[in-house]
Design a protein around this motif. Sequence first.
Motif, PDB file in Angstrom:
ATOM      1  N   ILE A 215       1.139  -1.155   0.218  1.00 47.68           N
ATOM      2  CA  ILE A 215       0.011  -0.046  -0.188  1.00 47.68           C
ATOM      3  C   ILE A 215       0.655   1.286  -0.310  1.00 47.68           C
ATOM      4  O   ILE A 215       0.653   2.525  -0.729  1.00 47.68           O
ATOM      5  CB  ILE A 215      -1.099   0.149   1.487  1.00 47.68           C
ATOM      6  N   SER A 216       1.672   1.091   1.097  1.00 50.99           N
ATOM      7  CA  SER A 216       2.644   2.715   0.988  1.00 50.99           C
ATOM      8  C   SER A 216       3.113   2.289  -0.546  1.00 50.99           C
ATOM      9  O   SER A 216       3.588   4.149  -0.767  1.00 50.99           O
ATOM     10  CB  SER A 216       4.293   2.364   1.907  1.00 50.99           C
TER      11      SER A 216
ATOM     12  N   VAL B  20       2.094   1.935  -3.433  1.00 47.62           N
ATOM     13  CA  VAL B  20       1.017   3.019  -4.458  1.00 47.62           C
ATOM     14  C   VAL B  20       0.590   4.332  -3.929  1.00 47.62           C
ATOM     15  O   VAL B  20       0.559   4.751  -4.783  1.00 47.62           O
ATOM     16  CB  VAL B  20       0.034   1.696  -4.219  1.00 47.62           C
ATOM     17  N   PHE B  21       0.603   4.254  -3.183  1.00 53.34           N
ATOM     18  CA  PHE B  21       0.599   5.499  -2.257  1.00 53.34           C
ATOM     19  C   PHE B  21       1.697   6.295  -2.800  1.00 53.34           C
ATOM     20  O   PHE B  21       1.524   7.739  -3.178  1.00 53.34           O
ATOM     21  CB  PHE B  21       0.599   5.606  -0.705  1.00 53.34           C
TER      22      PHE B  21
ATOM     23  N   THR C 196       3.680  -4.805  -8.039  1.00 55.26           N
ATOM     24  CA  THR C 196       3.615  -3.282  -7.233  1.00 55.26           C
ATOM     25  C   THR C 196       3.851  -2.036  -7.751  1.00 55.26           C
ATOM     26  O   THR C 196       3.580  -1.026  -8.192  1.00 55.26           O
ATOM     27  CB  THR C 196       2.958  -3.814  -6.166  1.00 55.26           C
TER      28      THR C 196
ATOM     29  N   SER D 183       2.337   0.761  -9.933  1.00 56.59           N
ATOM     30  CA  SER D 183       3.175   2.381  -9.485  1.00 56.59           C
ATOM     31  C   SER D 183       3.545   3.053 -10.117  1.00 56.59           C
ATOM     32  O   SER D 183       3.846   4.726  -9.843  1.00 56.59           O
ATOM     33  CB  SER D 183       3.233   2.276  -7.993  1.00 56.59           C
TER      34      SER D 183
ATOM     35  N   VAL E 269      -5.857   4.289  -8.382  1.00 56.27           N
ATOM     36  CA  VAL E 269      -5.061   3.897  -7.174  1.00 56.27           C
ATOM     37  C   VAL E 269      -6.032   2.952  -5.904  1.00 56.27           C
ATOM     38  O   VAL E 269      -5.238   2.012  -5.973  1.00 56.27           O
ATOM     39  CB  VAL E 269      -4.675   5.178  -6.305  1.00 56.27           C
TER      40      VAL E 269
ATOM     41  N   TYR F   7      -5.402  -0.490  -7.163  1.00 57.52           N
ATOM     42  CA  TYR F   7      -4.298  -1.231  -6.995  1.00 57.52           C
ATOM     43  C   TYR F   7      -4.364  -1.337  -5.478  1.00 57.52           C
ATOM     44  O   TYR F   7      -4.030  -2.850  -4.760  1.00 57.52           O
ATOM     45  CB  TYR F   7      -3.049  -0.274  -7.073  1.00 57.52           C
ATOM     46  N   MET F   8      -4.799  -0.663  -4.471  1.00 56.00           N
ATOM     47  CA  MET F   8      -4.680  -1.052  -3.092  1.00 56.00           C
ATOM     48  C   MET F   8      -6.116  -1.778  -3.018  1.00 56.00           C
ATOM     49  O   MET F   8      -5.439  -2.857  -2.146  1.00 56.00           O
ATOM     50  CB  MET F   8      -5.008   0.214  -2.016  1.00 56.00           C
TER      51      MET F   8
ATOM     52  N   ILE G 290      -4.151  -5.261  -3.197  1.00 60.73           N
ATOM     53  CA  ILE G 290      -3.070  -5.714  -2.632  1.00 60.73           C
ATOM     54  C   ILE G 290      -3.711  -6.039  -1.141  1.00 60.73           C
ATOM     55  O   ILE G 290      -3.544  -6.791  -0.008  1.00 60.73           O
ATOM     56  CB  ILE G 290      -2.024  -4.626  -2.632  1.00 60.73           C
ATOM     57  N   LEU G 291      -4.752  -5.246  -1.265  1.00 62.85           N
ATOM     58  CA  LEU G 291      -5.727  -6.184   0.391  1.00 62.85           C
ATOM     59  C   LEU G 291      -6.427  -7.279   0.514  1.00 62.85           C
ATOM     60  O   LEU G 291      -6.217  -8.463   1.429  1.00 62.85           O
ATOM     61  CB  LEU G 291      -6.246  -5.007   1.069  1.00 62.85           C
TER      62      LEU G 291
END
Length: 883
Positions: free
Chosen positions: A120-121, A123-124, A164, A168, A238, A241-242, A245-246
């Motif tokens: 997540i980080s 992607v962020f 990822t 990203s 975004v 993507y998140m 992953i979750l």
Amino acid sequence: MELFFLLLLVVIMAGALGSGFPVAFALPGASIATILIAAGAGYLFEGSTDAFFAQGGPKQWLSAGVTNLRGVYWEPERDTLIAIPLFIFMGIMLQRSKIAEDLLITMANLFGPIPGGLGISVVFVGALLAATTGIVGATVVAMGLISLPAMMRNGYSNSLATGTIAASGTLGQIIPPSIVLIILADQLASAADQAGTIRKNLFKENTGELSMPSSYEVVSTSAGEMFLGALLPGLVLVGLYMAYILIIAFIRPKMAPPVRYNGVYDRDFAVKVFLTLIPPLLLIFLVLGSIIGGIATVNQAGAIGAAGALVMAGYRLTEGRKGTYYPAILAIVSLVIIGFVMANFNTNIKNIRTSSDMLGVGLAIIASLSLIVALVWSAIRAFKIEDTLQSVMRETAKATSLVFIILLGAAILTAAFRAFGGEHLVKEFLEGMPGGFWTKFVIVMAVIFFLGFFLDFIEIAVVVVPIVAPILLADPAANVTAVWLGVMIGLNIQTSFLTPPFGFALFYLRGVAPAAVKTIQMYKGVIPFIALQLLALAIVGNTPQLVNYLPNRVALLSDNAPPPRNPKLGYCVDQYLIAELDVVGPALISSADAASKINLSLLPKDLAKSTSKSFANVAQAVEQLKLAQAATADVEAAAGPYRPIHKAVRALERDAKTIDREIKAIKKEIKDLETGDSYIDELNHEIEELEADKAALLAQIPSDWDAVYKAFQEVNKKEKQAYSKFKKLSTDAYEPSIETLDVLLSGDEFRALQDQLMASKALVSNNAPADAVDPLNDLKRAFSDLGGAGDIASAINKARRAVKSKTPSKEKAQDQLDKAIALYNEQLAWRADAEAQVGPELSTYEQSLRSTLGIRQQTKFTEEQALYVANCVSDHRDVSLNF
């Protein structure tokens, strides 16, 4: 033969690109070579260099290519592409100054303990870097060097980790500011102009009318609108993507385990997160916020971004040293002072009148100089430390040159493609497909997706878009906007960075990934993200409001917003009124009934009559809108059975026109041949076959088509007349009251002119005629600006003409001024009483109508109206039945 040379053009270009020949030279080289070969073959075999061109000859098309090239060369002068080097500089500076690295490490520490948090980080941070850099290579390399080892060390699946990071890193292509969006905006602006011409010609051919209503025109775009349009779709991507992953972390925890942070989440950590996260976010806010708020153009926003990146680099490169933040603090203080001065002072040096104006200009100069000092100070630091500034400037020049050289090559390629009839071939192929616009659109998207396996985004944008975009934008069935089409193409092009074998993000990541990561794992890792990009494409395709709403909202709320009377907004204004009058219609009628009891006898007869008559129009307007809605329902009912017939007939007519073009080309070929040539008989036979095919097509048109067409047009005409009548009744209901109010509210200004008017007679008698001309003209203008004083202004103007004529007459001027004074005294007698007794009641009535029946008399929309209309025009409306 044109088809052969078109194929030869593609083969030469593909061969050059496949062999590794630089794309900047492959595009124009293939074009020029093919044109010369075609010219030589025509001269050898047909005796004419023009023989194997769709129209014109080699000289014309080489000249067209050079013209296109010159047009692109001067494009920066036209204020479109100059933002590219600014945003490239901003991105590379942030990457080289290790601000991107700080973001990755800090966000990984913050989100790591959550299952899938490290992903997540990534992607962020990828989204943040996309909004500040837009440079895919720099982002992927930075995240690959920092995050990939950490993800592998903490048990992340190699395929998920590489997928990822690669995905990203490509967010910079769709999240603004993006280089690809600027290029697409440039290409689509030209395509929209071509599409507009095509649609106008189509309307003229099908309806016989010379001019097409502006509400049917193609909606163009700009770089700023593309940025706004891509913002929400970028955030959707975004989010996808998140979410992926979750979900993976929940279903298969071993692929994305939580990562324990060895430090302490204390005050120092919070400060570190703040100092790492806030400056990039602030830069994003300044760059995108200035565009969204209409404060800056895209080019100006690019300059803001470049300056902000330089200041940020200035403190990051000297981290830990004394005075690290001095330039940044100086820049922030300077900006705050400039903002304060702009809000509270007049800084126009030419208009300095008071000591307050002088203070504002002085503060502005000091703050501007301080900002320049901060920028120079930061630049000196970047220049001295690790040679950062010089390397960034060098890389910016290289990247910018690459973009512009490809644009130049593509300009010549486009001319060559058209020389061999490629544009007509593509158009006829797409228009010949069953299923209408969406079939064409899906085919184009599939071709772009396929080309992404082999070509870079710039090549796709500058080669494919100019060919297919005019065809898609001209189609009135979908009536899509250029910004929507651009964002859809941008989302599609983004996949080109991930699709093997030439996925550039994969190459960048392969270059920095450890040997333990297999290439096949990287390919497997990006497949789910490619699927997510296609899912985002489907979401945005089904929900055009995601793209169109923000540009429309900003445009309608800006200072330069189009007025409600703009014909392009007419449909949505009517939809707003339908919704409003359904609720407040009875209240408006009651308000008009109350207003009809106002004592208008104090007003002059003509003013009282027009005002009194307007009250009755309110109820008629409300009722007329209901009739217009009923007419719309009739059109919708008639459209059901009419649409398939209309579609089939227009398709047959289009095919017949294609045959006409073929016949015309053959006749031209016959004309160029020598008399007696045996080949002429073959061509004449071909013409006969084409004529037969055309006759067969036209015979398929139903015999009752003309009657069906006229019947639908009659229903359509009634709807337009119903809404036209409603607009007239609305105007007649509102305009007289506002005109009367304008008269009543100008009383103070009217009385202030009394002394000047009374002195005008003495002015004429005591001065030479020529000296009285300008004062009388000024007095005439003063009365012209007042409501209800037009007759006085007219009399003064006649007096001015009397003293200005070749034979000046003071007597005539005095007579006209006597008339003006008499008219003035008449008005003076009733104005005071009318202002006190009629004014307040009429003002209450006017306010009740202002936002509904009076909407088209407003200079701009209210916020509520603007938001409704922005949402309405964001959807695509089929207008094909009007063609």
